[in-house]
Design an enzyme around this catalytic site. Sequence first.
Site, PDB file in Angstrom:
ATOM      1  N   ASP A  12       0.648  -1.181  -0.050  1.00 50.61           N
ATOM      2  CA  ASP A  12      -0.231  -0.003  -0.020  1.00 50.61           C
ATOM      3  C   ASP A  12       0.923   1.263  -0.009  1.00 50.61           C
ATOM      4  O   ASP A  12       1.942   1.369   0.366  1.00 50.61           O
ATOM      5  CB  ASP A  12      -0.805  -0.112   1.208  1.00 50.61           C
ATOM      6  CG  ASP A  12      -2.124   0.985   1.137  1.00 50.61           C
ATOM      7  OD1 ASP A  12      -2.419   1.341   0.035  1.00 50.61           O
ATOM      8  OD2 ASP A  12      -2.622   1.503   2.232  1.00 50.61           O
ATOM      9  N   ASN A  14       1.405   3.412  -3.090  1.00 48.21           N
ATOM     10  CA  ASN A  14       1.536   3.712  -4.207  1.00 48.21           C
ATOM     11  C   ASN A  14       1.174   5.250  -4.611  1.00 48.21           C
ATOM     12  O   ASN A  14       1.866   5.997  -5.056  1.00 48.21           O
ATOM     13  CB  ASN A  14       1.292   2.751  -5.380  1.00 48.21           C
ATOM     14  CG  ASN A  14       1.734   1.618  -5.260  1.00 48.21           C
ATOM     15  OD1 ASN A  14       2.727   1.254  -4.501  1.00 48.21           O
ATOM     16  ND2 ASN A  14       1.551   0.565  -6.108  1.00 48.21           N
ATOM     17  N   GLY A  15      -0.137   5.484  -4.531  1.00 46.59           N
ATOM     18  CA  GLY A  15      -0.625   6.663  -4.881  1.00 46.59           C
ATOM     19  C   GLY A  15      -0.252   8.058  -4.146  1.00 46.59           C
ATOM     20  O   GLY A  15       0.191   8.914  -4.586  1.00 46.59           O
ATOM     21  N   ARG A  16      -0.033   7.885  -2.562  1.00 52.88           N
ATOM     22  CA  ARG A  16       0.422   8.714  -1.946  1.00 52.88           C
ATOM     23  C   ARG A  16       1.908   9.108  -2.165  1.00 52.88           C
ATOM     24  O   ARG A  16       2.388  10.290  -1.898  1.00 52.88           O
ATOM     25  CB  ARG A  16       0.341   8.412  -0.418  1.00 52.88           C
ATOM     26  CG  ARG A  16      -1.222   8.837   0.319  1.00 52.88           C
ATOM     27  CD  ARG A  16      -1.387   7.912   1.494  1.00 52.88           C
ATOM     28  NE  ARG A  16      -1.514   6.588   1.237  1.00 52.88           N
ATOM     29  CZ  ARG A  16      -1.419   5.602   2.163  1.00 52.88           C
ATOM     30  NH1 ARG A  16      -1.267   6.268   3.359  1.00 52.88           N
ATOM     31  NH2 ARG A  16      -1.639   4.443   2.131  1.00 52.88           N
ATOM     32  N   HIS A  29       2.273   3.545  -8.944  1.00 54.74           N
ATOM     33  CA  HIS A  29       2.039   2.094  -9.238  1.00 54.74           C
ATOM     34  C   HIS A  29       3.318   1.436 -10.175  1.00 54.74           C
ATOM     35  O   HIS A  29       3.656   0.339 -10.009  1.00 54.74           O
ATOM     36  CB  HIS A  29       0.741   1.823 -10.052  1.00 54.74           C
ATOM     37  CG  HIS A  29      -0.286   2.321  -9.542  1.00 54.74           C
ATOM     38  ND1 HIS A  29      -0.575   1.822  -8.014  1.00 54.74           N
ATOM     39  CD2 HIS A  29      -1.579   2.967  -9.595  1.00 54.74           C
ATOM     40  CE1 HIS A  29      -1.729   2.492  -7.491  1.00 54.74           C
ATOM     41  NE2 HIS A  29      -2.377   3.110  -8.607  1.00 54.74           N
ATOM     42  N   THR A  59     -10.890  -6.791  -4.658  1.00 55.08           N
ATOM     43  CA  THR A  59     -12.265  -6.772  -5.062  1.00 55.08           C
ATOM     44  C   THR A  59     -12.871  -5.628  -5.045  1.00 55.08           C
ATOM     45  O   THR A  59     -13.933  -5.361  -5.454  1.00 55.08           O
ATOM     46  CB  THR A  59     -13.281  -7.977  -4.210  1.00 55.08           C
ATOM     47  OG1 THR A  59     -12.989  -7.816  -2.829  1.00 55.08           O
ATOM     48  CG2 THR A  59     -12.824  -9.564  -4.879  1.00 55.08           C
ATOM     49  N   ARG A  64     -12.225   2.461  -8.101  1.00 54.04           N
ATOM     50  CA  ARG A  64     -11.496   3.342  -8.213  1.00 54.04           C
ATOM     51  C   ARG A  64     -11.664   3.836  -9.437  1.00 54.04           C
ATOM     52  O   ARG A  64     -12.458   3.429 -10.235  1.00 54.04           O
ATOM     53  CB  ARG A  64      -9.815   3.071  -8.366  1.00 54.04           C
ATOM     54  CG  ARG A  64      -9.660   2.626  -6.894  1.00 54.04           C
ATOM     55  CD  ARG A  64      -8.013   2.053  -6.736  1.00 54.04           C
ATOM     56  NE  ARG A  64      -7.501   2.053  -5.504  1.00 54.04           N
ATOM     57  CZ  ARG A  64      -6.400   1.949  -4.979  1.00 54.04           C
ATOM     58  NH1 ARG A  64      -5.395   2.389  -5.728  1.00 54.04           N
ATOM     59  NH2 ARG A  64      -6.395   1.668  -3.760  1.00 54.04           N
ATOM     60  N   LEU A 124      11.191 -20.640  -5.303  1.00 51.08           N
ATOM     61  CA  LEU A 124      10.027 -19.569  -4.597  1.00 51.08           C
ATOM     62  C   LEU A 124       8.742 -19.690  -5.233  1.00 51.08           C
ATOM     63  O   LEU A 124       8.685 -19.729  -6.738  1.00 51.08           O
ATOM     64  CB  LEU A 124      10.435 -18.128  -4.408  1.00 51.08           C
ATOM     65  CG  LEU A 124       9.538 -17.172  -3.886  1.00 51.08           C
ATOM     66  CD1 LEU A 124       9.700 -16.963  -2.491  1.00 51.08           C
ATOM     67  CD2 LEU A 124       9.821 -15.552  -4.350  1.00 51.08           C
ATOM     68  N   SER A 181      -7.870  -5.123   5.350  1.00 50.54           N
ATOM     69  CA  SER A 181      -8.517  -4.739   3.916  1.00 50.54           C
ATOM     70  C   SER A 181      -8.813  -5.941   3.168  1.00 50.54           C
ATOM     71  O   SER A 181      -8.623  -6.095   1.881  1.00 50.54           O
ATOM     72  CB  SER A 181      -7.761  -3.645   2.942  1.00 50.54           C
ATOM     73  OG  SER A 181      -7.285  -2.718   3.583  1.00 50.54           O
ATOM     74  N   GLU A 192       1.939 -13.373  12.156  1.00 47.46           N
ATOM     75  CA  GLU A 192       2.635 -12.225  13.056  1.00 47.46           C
ATOM     76  C   GLU A 192       2.402 -11.108  12.176  1.00 47.46           C
ATOM     77  O   GLU A 192       2.570 -11.146  10.795  1.00 47.46           O
ATOM     78  CB  GLU A 192       4.112 -12.534  13.154  1.00 47.46           C
ATOM     79  CG  GLU A 192       4.523 -13.801  14.207  1.00 47.46           C
ATOM     80  CD  GLU A 192       3.893 -13.335  15.548  1.00 47.46           C
ATOM     81  OE1 GLU A 192       3.978 -12.411  16.014  1.00 47.46           O
ATOM     82  OE2 GLU A 192       3.336 -14.297  16.177  1.00 47.46           O
TER      83      GLU A 192
HETATM   84  C1  IPE Z   1      -5.501  -2.736  -0.170  1.00 47.55           C
HETATM   85  O1  IPE Z   1      -4.957  -1.499  -0.272  1.00 47.55           O
HETATM   86  C2  IPE Z   1      -5.359  -3.619  -1.609  1.00 47.55           C
HETATM   87  C3  IPE Z   1      -4.166  -3.580  -2.223  1.00 47.55           C
HETATM   88  C4  IPE Z   1      -2.969  -3.181  -1.813  1.00 47.55           C
HETATM   89  C5  IPE Z   1      -4.102  -4.312  -3.531  1.00 47.55           C
HETATM   90  P1  IPE Z   1      -6.284  -0.268  -0.564  1.00 47.55           P
HETATM   91  O2  IPE Z   1      -5.397   0.990  -0.459  1.00 47.55           O
HETATM   92  O3  IPE Z   1      -7.169  -0.665  -1.674  1.00 47.55           O
HETATM   93  O4  IPE Z   1      -6.818  -0.591   1.082  1.00 47.55           O
HETATM   94  P2  IPE Z   1      -7.728   0.582   1.806  1.00 47.55           P
HETATM   95  O5  IPE Z   1      -8.908   0.915   0.820  1.00 47.55           O
HETATM   96  O6  IPE Z   1      -6.941   1.455   2.167  1.00 47.55           O
HETATM   97  O7  IPE Z   1      -8.295  -0.520   2.880  1.00 47.55           O
HETATM   98  C1  IPE Z   2      -1.753   0.417  -3.410  1.00 43.55           C
HETATM   99  O1  IPE Z   2      -1.461   1.555  -3.338  1.00 43.55           O
HETATM  100  C2  IPE Z   2      -1.721  -0.290  -4.834  1.00 43.55           C
HETATM  101  C3  IPE Z   2      -3.125  -0.828  -5.190  1.00 43.55           C
HETATM  102  C4  IPE Z   2      -4.143  -0.834  -4.437  1.00 43.55           C
HETATM  103  C5  IPE Z   2      -3.315  -1.447  -6.438  1.00 43.55           C
HETATM  104  P1  IPE Z   2      -2.442   2.564  -3.358  1.00 43.55           P
HETATM  105  O2  IPE Z   2      -3.044   2.773  -4.872  1.00 43.55           O
HETATM  106  O3  IPE Z   2      -3.713   2.125  -2.441  1.00 43.55           O
HETATM  107  O4  IPE Z   2      -1.684   3.712  -2.760  1.00 43.55           O
HETATM  108  P2  IPE Z   2      -2.608   4.864  -1.671  1.00 43.55           P
HETATM  109  O5  IPE Z   2      -2.782   4.081  -0.568  1.00 43.55           O
HETATM  110  O6  IPE Z   2      -3.630   5.511  -2.307  1.00 43.55           O
HETATM  111  O7  IPE Z   2      -1.417   5.694  -1.266  1.00 43.55           O
HETATM  112 MG    MG Z   3      -3.895   2.439  -0.428  1.00 42.29          MG
END
Ligand code: IPE
Ligand code: IPE
Ligand code: MG
Length: 225
Positions: A12, A14-16, A29, A59, A64, A124, A181, A192
Amino acid sequence: MNTPKHIAIIMDGNGRWAQERGLKRIKGHEKGAQVVREITTFCANHPEVETLTLYAFSTENWKRPKMEVEFLMKLLDEWLKKELETYQKENVKFEVIGDISKFSPKLQQRINYTKEVTKNNTRLTQVLALNYGGRDEIVRACRRAKKAKVELNEESFNQFLDAPIGDVDMLIRTGGEKRISNFLLWRIAYAELFFTNTYWPDFTPKELESLIEEFKGRNRRFGGI
Ligand code: IPE
Ligand code: IPE
Ligand code: MG
């Protein structure tokens, strides 16, 4: 000492990561995909790690914007095409959990082809969770079990899950949120948990190594004393 045989990661942030740099979310991404390769290579060369399960698309991620979803699908297709070389070089078997029937026929074909070509690799198993939801997997497993008419218990139920990847030892979430999530609900019963503020595009093999060290020092009791 604990062995980190099965590591699962909620990738988690990537966007931020991108937004904080004034970039579009999709750039995060792209960078995240490179990190997948580095972490996979690290795990393939680690003497104890056997399975690496990565949450790539949930799912719930269909909620998005259409453009971001389409970008992720394209990225996955191109990435699998390119990564086949890494899978073969590092002796990695590719596996999938999740309901890929919702993907385009072309992407499904790419996923199945990659599975087929890498199925005898042994160093792996890298599992991508694609259109994956923990509840969805359990419901689909129940449907399969109902058809098979076998006696159900915790052991026999495992065979109806999406892939025989076993229980998770370490569950890591990057990006600062402290939640599951809907990831791997059945298999994380005694995992853990590790939460790091590092955004996925900044996550490194070095940080993973230090989390593994911390894991080794934890006292896993599994309900005993
Ligand atoms: C969880 O991240 C899903 C993946 C990393 C693929 P999200 O960004 O979708 O989760 P929430 O919305 O913060 O719970
Ligand atoms: C996780 O990063 C990647 C996917 C869910 C595909 P996010 O896209 O959720 O990044 P944030 O949480 O918005 O920073
Ligand atoms: Mg996220």
